[in-house]
Design an enzyme around this catalytic site. Structure first.
Site, mmCIF file in Angstrom:
data_model
loop_
_atom_site.group_PDB
_atom_site.id
_atom_site.type_symbol
_atom_site.label_atom_id
_atom_site.label_comp_id
_atom_site.label_asym_id
_atom_site.label_seq_id
_atom_site.Cartn_x
_atom_site.Cartn_y
_atom_site.Cartn_z
ATOM 1 N N GLY B 127 52.940 40.399 46.094
ATOM 2 C CA GLY B 127 51.852 39.233 45.687
ATOM 3 C C GLY B 127 50.850 39.907 46.004
ATOM 4 O O GLY B 127 50.332 39.605 47.364
ATOM 5 N N TYR B 128 50.140 40.568 45.483
ATOM 6 C CA TYR B 128 49.237 41.718 45.460
ATOM 7 C C TYR B 128 47.553 41.093 44.708
ATOM 8 O O TYR B 128 46.125 40.217 45.337
ATOM 9 C CB TYR B 128 49.024 43.203 45.129
ATOM 10 C CG TYR B 128 49.386 43.618 46.482
ATOM 11 C CD1 TYR B 128 50.494 43.377 46.958
ATOM 12 C CD2 TYR B 128 49.315 44.892 46.702
ATOM 13 C CE1 TYR B 128 50.795 43.801 48.553
ATOM 14 C CE2 TYR B 128 49.144 46.090 47.884
ATOM 15 C CZ TYR B 128 50.223 45.746 48.542
ATOM 16 O OH TYR B 128 50.315 46.156 49.923
ATOM 17 N N SER B 129 47.645 41.320 43.549
ATOM 18 C CA SER B 129 46.409 40.478 42.819
ATOM 19 C C SER B 129 46.087 39.484 42.606
ATOM 20 O O SER B 129 46.906 38.938 42.493
ATOM 21 C CB SER B 129 46.839 41.699 41.050
ATOM 22 O OG SER B 129 47.323 43.211 41.254
ATOM 23 N N GLU B 245 54.743 52.987 46.400
ATOM 24 C CA GLU B 245 54.588 51.928 44.564
ATOM 25 C C GLU B 245 54.619 52.707 43.388
ATOM 26 O O GLU B 245 55.415 53.353 42.509
ATOM 27 C CB GLU B 245 53.314 51.082 44.582
ATOM 28 C CG GLU B 245 53.581 50.448 42.733
ATOM 29 C CD GLU B 245 52.269 49.142 42.916
ATOM 30 O OE1 GLU B 245 52.324 49.354 43.374
ATOM 31 O OE2 GLU B 245 52.926 49.364 41.487
ATOM 32 N N GLU B 378 42.030 54.311 35.980
ATOM 33 C CA GLU B 378 40.626 54.469 35.785
ATOM 34 C C GLU B 378 40.256 54.847 37.409
ATOM 35 O O GLU B 378 39.523 55.978 38.025
ATOM 36 C CB GLU B 378 39.494 53.445 35.136
ATOM 37 C CG GLU B 378 39.486 53.312 34.125
ATOM 38 C CD GLU B 378 40.391 53.493 33.035
ATOM 39 O OE1 GLU B 378 41.333 52.395 33.472
ATOM 40 O OE2 GLU B 378 40.781 53.539 31.646
HETATM 41 C C1 LIG Z 1 52.219 44.273 33.398
HETATM 42 C C2 LIG Z 1 51.884 44.131 34.772
HETATM 43 C C3 LIG Z 1 52.470 44.166 36.120
HETATM 44 C C4 LIG Z 1 51.435 43.801 36.771
HETATM 45 N N1 LIG Z 1 52.595 43.379 38.540
HETATM 46 C C5 LIG Z 1 52.310 42.900 39.069
HETATM 47 C C6 LIG Z 1 53.156 42.746 40.467
HETATM 48 O O1 LIG Z 1 54.045 42.591 40.655
HETATM 49 N N2 LIG Z 1 52.675 42.317 41.419
HETATM 50 C C7 LIG Z 1 50.659 42.381 41.185
HETATM 51 O O2 LIG Z 1 50.092 42.187 42.781
HETATM 52 N N3 LIG Z 1 49.380 42.947 40.961
HETATM 53 C C8 LIG Z 1 50.252 43.145 39.534
HETATM 54 N N4 LIG Z 1 49.337 44.031 38.106
HETATM 55 C C9 LIG Z 1 48.302 43.560 38.612
HETATM 56 C C10 LIG Z 1 47.824 45.428 38.002
HETATM 57 O O3 LIG Z 1 47.963 45.868 39.515
HETATM 58 C C11 LIG Z 1 46.663 45.393 37.822
HETATM 59 O O4 LIG Z 1 46.290 44.174 36.519
HETATM 60 C C12 LIG Z 1 45.299 46.497 38.143
HETATM 61 O O5 LIG Z 1 45.567 46.711 39.254
HETATM 62 C C13 LIG Z 1 43.750 45.698 37.220
HETATM 63 O O6 LIG Z 1 43.629 44.929 38.086
HETATM 64 P P1 LIG Z 1 43.124 43.940 36.973
HETATM 65 O O7 LIG Z 1 44.429 43.866 35.724
HETATM 66 O O8 LIG Z 1 42.253 42.783 37.417
HETATM 67 O O9 LIG Z 1 42.773 44.951 36.038
HETATM 68 P P2 LIG Z 1 40.292 45.092 36.819
HETATM 69 O O10 LIG Z 1 40.269 45.414 37.886
HETATM 70 O O11 LIG Z 1 39.253 44.095 36.098
HETATM 71 O O12 LIG Z 1 39.881 46.313 35.882
HETATM 72 C C14 LIG Z 1 39.154 46.348 34.219
HETATM 73 C C15 LIG Z 1 39.023 47.611 33.850
HETATM 74 O O13 LIG Z 1 38.445 48.177 34.538
HETATM 75 C C16 LIG Z 1 38.292 49.465 35.140
HETATM 76 N N5 LIG Z 1 37.511 49.516 36.412
HETATM 77 C C17 LIG Z 1 37.730 48.869 37.617
HETATM 78 N N6 LIG Z 1 37.084 48.927 39.110
HETATM 79 C C18 LIG Z 1 36.718 50.284 37.845
HETATM 80 C C19 LIG Z 1 36.518 51.435 38.687
HETATM 81 N N7 LIG Z 1 35.712 51.637 39.935
HETATM 82 N N8 LIG Z 1 36.014 53.109 37.654
HETATM 83 C C20 LIG Z 1 36.248 52.685 36.591
HETATM 84 N N9 LIG Z 1 37.082 51.815 36.402
HETATM 85 C C21 LIG Z 1 37.547 50.358 37.091
HETATM 86 C C22 LIG Z 1 39.839 49.273 35.264
HETATM 87 O O14 LIG Z 1 40.326 50.539 35.212
HETATM 88 C C23 LIG Z 1 40.384 48.294 33.843
HETATM 89 O O15 LIG Z 1 40.228 49.662 32.643
HETATM 90 C C24 LIG Z 1 50.600 44.098 37.455
HETATM 91 C C25 LIG Z 1 49.842 44.340 36.182
HETATM 92 C C26 LIG Z 1 50.150 44.344 34.849
HETATM 93 C C27 LIG Z 1 49.301 44.722 33.750
#
Ligand SMILES: Cc1cc2nc3c(=O)[nH]c(=O)nc-3n(C[C@H](O)[C@H](O)[C@H](O)COP(=O)(O)OP(=O)(O)OC[C@H]3O[C@@H](n4cnc5c(N)ncnc54)[C@H](O)[C@@H]3O)c2cc1C
Ligand SMILES: Cc1cc2nc3c(=O)[nH]c(=O)nc-3n(C[C@H](O)[C@H](O)[C@H](O)COP(=O)(O)OP(=O)(O)OC[C@H]3O[C@@H](n4cnc5c(N)ncnc54)[C@H](O)[C@@H]3O)c2cc1C
Lengths: 387, 394
Positions: B127-129, B245, B378
């Site tokens: 439970g991170y995101s 991880e 990214e």
């Molecule tokens: C299949 C799947 C399983 C997952 N499982 C888990 C889980 O079990 N537990 C959990 O906690 N999370 C989980 N996640 C979440 C995952 O860690 C996040 O989706 C990820 O960190 C990206 O966050 P976001 O989706 O909010 O995208 P955002 O952070 O909104 O990013 C959107 C876009 O902007 C880019 N971006 C953002 N900031 C920057 C920057 N500073 N410079 C350049 N580009 C940038 C990103 O790379 C991306 O392309 C999972 C995600 C997926 C897709």
């Protein structure tokens, strides 16, 4: 050269865009994923009422005599809205009937299509054919004044619902021979016509078509026996040009969707669109989309070119460009949406999947690269004086 | 320099292979052969089989039930498991919270949780995101407030929680000091998924499977003994766990298998009557991908040897994450191309396509996630720019 749309074309484009936005939002396609047909006769009728189904057919056949550029304008909007109605398969089968068919066959199939009362399908691909339309293993054997068709056609778009299907089958020769291919139009429910619906990866429907000894009379043959290769080649290219136009609609939509997302999504206390890494990615998506659009326009114009070499090089170039650009643009669209882009509930994934289908149908990148480089035009201009 | 494994290491690889030939139950073996998707129960069944063999946690020290293998053997074991197509075990307990507890947990926490993780008796999720804390993880908002009776009350939402619907426990990052600056007010808690007030809502992915969930917390009471590390000191743990991880993130075994599958499909797909595998264009493309994978594999070996010499995995692991995720995606793009029209099928409904490798399309879609999760590519590039190339911030 002139790349401007005429006032009529502009009107057609904006009307189509507005109509689809209002009457067929992506939610409609989403709901139809669970439907066994995958589209609705009501919407088909509306498309007919707008004149779209008759656009590609001459007035003599009851149509409106538009050019393929006009047709492509509509197809691009269908792509933008992921409209699942069988416009392209009906266009291809209808065009095959128009080009190769007799006046009686025109009369039998075209007016009802143009009126939106029927839909058609076009079946050329087989299990072993990959993308080569001359690789026909299905056979049509003469028995008296009848033909008996045996074989299998794969992933026939709208095969699950079409009132009639245009199929290629061999009346002589072997797989790969250009001579000996004939086209037949088979009506729904013909004995021995086995229709197995399949769900495609983009959430639509198609069918595997089994020809289990389908007996038809000579009147079902389109054009001269064994002489269909030319028409077949043209129709497949028409399909490729249509896929390019639809793909441009897909790309333009996901580009807009992504740019909107970059403008609103906040991380690190700022809109993510302020990150230059993402700005440049969005710019590259835009650049690729414009290039694919340019080759798609070229394909729309050249698809009617009487010179097959001109036609083939243009279509193959456009299809390769579509594959490269389409893959890049839709992949990046998902990437820039982050986690939300991986969910089924977000539309961006639906466009990504549709793009894959468009890249495959009527010849993939590899196929068209090979065809492009096999045209005599490829080595033109390098002849040495020695010979 | 030497590229070969020692005779002992090679002997170990043979031992693993020999065991794998008989260890997988028939129904799992059948799915492995076609790279099908494994259900949760099958994954746990395989977990228990590996546990009985003592190989379930190659990277755990002997003290906590690990097999006490050196880094190279651990790698060999993992690679062979991947190559055999064995179900991938849930990483959240074994690779994330387990090692974290060993590093930061109390004795009581270790005794309470580690044996059950090892035995597969308790399944974990991460439970991170949160909806507004993805790449910017430190802006998370899930609150944990003391209730005066020695417990904390959790309120808020996590998102993208992979397989939360199967989990018994969740580890969560929470905000415990709303006034401190972002990273400073975060704490790391363990929560029983049966706690009243915790609910999950699975979400379908573009691969067509319910892989992740929204996880909601409404006045969910968690005892203070479930706090790991110091109060408000969770950010250090969060980062340490992300390091765990990323190990194995190169997924070399998965890509190796994926390329084999591409070749297998190309060997049986005909173009003008000849197998596609004989087509020079396709051969060149498969070869190019295999060579890129070889480069990744060598980079991975270098990282392993470096780890064996006692160097902690640093920002270099981002190289493995970036290329590993991209190569795996390319493998599926190529597989789909090789399949031609068959790639249009969604799960080969009604079995109408003989011999179709029906999971390819689903994986092709789902693997778009590999460049997003675990810190998007990214973000990995930002890490390399800052920490390796020492580039200034804008
Ligand atoms: C299949 C799947 C399983 C997952 N499982 C888990 C889980 O079990 N537990 C959990 O906690 N999370 C989980 N996640 C979440 C995952 O860690 C996040 O989706 C990820 O960190 C990206 O966050 P976001 O989706 O909010 O995208 P955002 O952070 O909104 O990013 C959107 C876009 O902007 C880019 N971006 C953002 N900031 C920057 C920057 N500073 N410079 C350049 N580009 C940038 C990103 O790379 C991306 O392309 C999972 C995600 C997926 C897709
Ligand atoms: C062959 C050649 C012929 C030329 N002829 C002429 C001429 O006839 N007359 C003349 O006046 N000039 C001429 N130029 C100069 C040319 O216009 C400059 O080289 C150019 O504008 C780049 O400036 P710079 O070399 O100072 O690089 P910089 O501006 O220092 O750029 C260095 C790098 O940083 C990148 N960069 C800079 N700003 C940004 C930003 N905001 N975001 C992202 N990236 C950025 C650049 O793209 C480049 O990659 C010539 C140059 C070359 C190479």
């Amino acid at each position: 050269m002139d790349f401007d749309l005429s006032p009529d074309q502009k009107l057609l484009e904006s009307t189509a865009a507005a109509f689809i936005r209002k009457e067929s939002p992506v939610t409609r396609m989403r709901a139809l994923r669970e439907d066994s047909v995958g589209w609705t006769p009501e919407f088909w009728k509306k498309m007919a009422d707008l004149g779209w189904l008759g656009l590609a057919f001459p007035e003599s056949a009851g149509g409106f005599g538009g050019s393929f550029v006009d047709v492509a304008l509509v197809i691009e909007q269908l792509g933008a809205g992921l409209v699942p109605e069988p416009f392209i398969p009906s266009l291809l089968a209808g065009t095959a009937i128009l080009r190769a068919g007799s006046p009686a066959q025109h009369e039998r199939f075209l007016p009802s299509l143009i009126a939106g009362d029927t839909s058609l399908a076009f079946a050329y691909a087989e299990r072993g054919s990959r993308f080569d339309p001359t690789w026909v293993e299905s056979t049509a054997t003469r028995e008296g004044s009848d033909y008996v068709l045996r074989g299998e056609k794969v992933f026939v778009e709208n095969g699950q619902a079409a009132d009639a299907i245009v199929v290629s089958a061999r009346t002589s020769g072997g797989p790969g021979d250009a001579d000996g291919i004939s086209l037949f139009v088979l009506e729904r429910g013909a004995p021995g016509l086995r229709v197995t619906p399949v769900k495609t990866m983009d959430g639509r429907r198609a069918a595997m078509i089994g020809l289990d000894g389908v007996r038809v009379s000579e009147a079902s043959r389109l054009g001269p026996e064994g002489g269909a290769a030319g028409v077949l080649d043209e129709i497949v290219d028409l399909g490729a040009a249509a896929a390019c136009a639809e793909g441009v609609g897909v790309m333009r939509t996901v580009l807009q969707m992504t740019v909107d997302y970059l403008r609103t999504r906040e991380q690190f206390g700022v809109k993510i669109g302020t990150f230059q890494a993402l700005q440049h990615r969005a710019v590259d998506m835009f650049v690729r989309t414009e290039l694919a659009r340019s080759t798609s326009i070229m394909a729309s114009i050249r698809v009617a070119d009487p010179d097959p070499v001109e036609r083939r090089t243009a279509i193959s170039a456009a299809k390769v460009e579509l594959a490269i650009a389409g893959r890049f643009v839709t992949q990046q669209a998902i990437q820039l949406h982050g986690g939300i882009g991986i969910t089924d509930e977000h539309d961006v994934g639906l466009y990504f999947k549709r793009m894959h289908v468009l890249n495959v149908v009527f010849g993939d990148e590899e196929h068209h690269l090979a065809r492009f480089s096999a045209q005599p035009s490829f080595t033109r201009g390098i002849e040495t004086t020695a010979s | 320099m030497d590229l070969s494994f020692t005779p002992e290491q090679s002997a170990f690889r043979d031992e693993v292979r020999a065991w794998l030939r008989t260890a997988m139950p028939a129904h799992i073996r059948e799915k492995a052969a076609i790279d099908a998707h494994f259900e949760h129960d099958e994954i746990m069944e395989w977990h228990r089989i590996l546990h009985r063999k003592g190989w379930v946690a190659p990277h755990w020290p002997a003290e906590w039930g690990g097999p006490g293998l050196d880094v190279a053997r651990r790698f060999i074991l993992t690679e062979e498991l991947e190559l055999a197509g064995a179900p991938a075990l849930s990483p959240f307990g074994l690779s994330m919270v387990g090692p974290l507890l060993m590093q930061f947990g109390t004795e009581a926490q270790k005794k309470r949780f580690l044996p059950k993780i090892l035995a597969g008796e308790e399944v974990w999720c991460q439970g991170y995101s949160e909806p507004n804390a993805g790449s910017d993880l430190a802006s998370l908002k899930l609150r944990a407030e003391p209730d005066g009776n020695g417990s904390y009350v959790l309120n808020g939402q996590k998102t993208w929680t992979t397989y939360a619907q199967h989990a018994d426990w969740i580890f969560v990052l929470t905000r415990t000091d709303p006034n401190a600056k972002k990273q400073a007010g975060i704490s790391f808690f363990l929560a029983d998924m049966k706690t009243p007030g915790i609910t999950v809502r699975p979400t379908l992915t573009i691969g067509g499977t319910p892989a992740f969930c929204d996880t909601f917390f409404e006045n969910a009471v968690v005892p203070a003994e479930n706090l790991v590390g110091p109060l408000n000191g969770g950010w250090t743990l969060a980062k340490a766990l992300l390091g765990h991880e990323r190990t194995g993130i190169a997924a070399v075994g998965l890509s190796t298998r994926a390329i084999r599958r591409v070749k297998r499909i190309a060997a049986t797909t005909l173009e003008r009557g000849r197998p596609l595998l004989e087509h020079p264009g396709f051969r060149a493309r498969i070869a190019r991908l295999e060579i890129e994978l070889t480069a990744l594999k060598m980079a991975n070996y270098r990282a392993i040897v470096s780890a064996q010499e006692g160097h902690a995995p640093g920002p270099e692991s981002s190289i493995l994450k970036i290329r590993g995720s991209e190569i795996l995606q390319q493998c599926f793009v190529l597989a789909m191309e090789v399949m031609g029209h068959d790639s249009l099928s969604w799960f080969n409904e009604a079995g109408v396509i003989p011999g179709l490798e029906q999971w390819v399309a689903s994986s092709f879609n789902y693997t778009r996630a590999t460049t997003i999760y675990g810190g998007s590519n990214e973000i990995q590039r930002n890490v390399i720019a800052k920490l390796i190339l020492n580039l200034p911030s804008a």
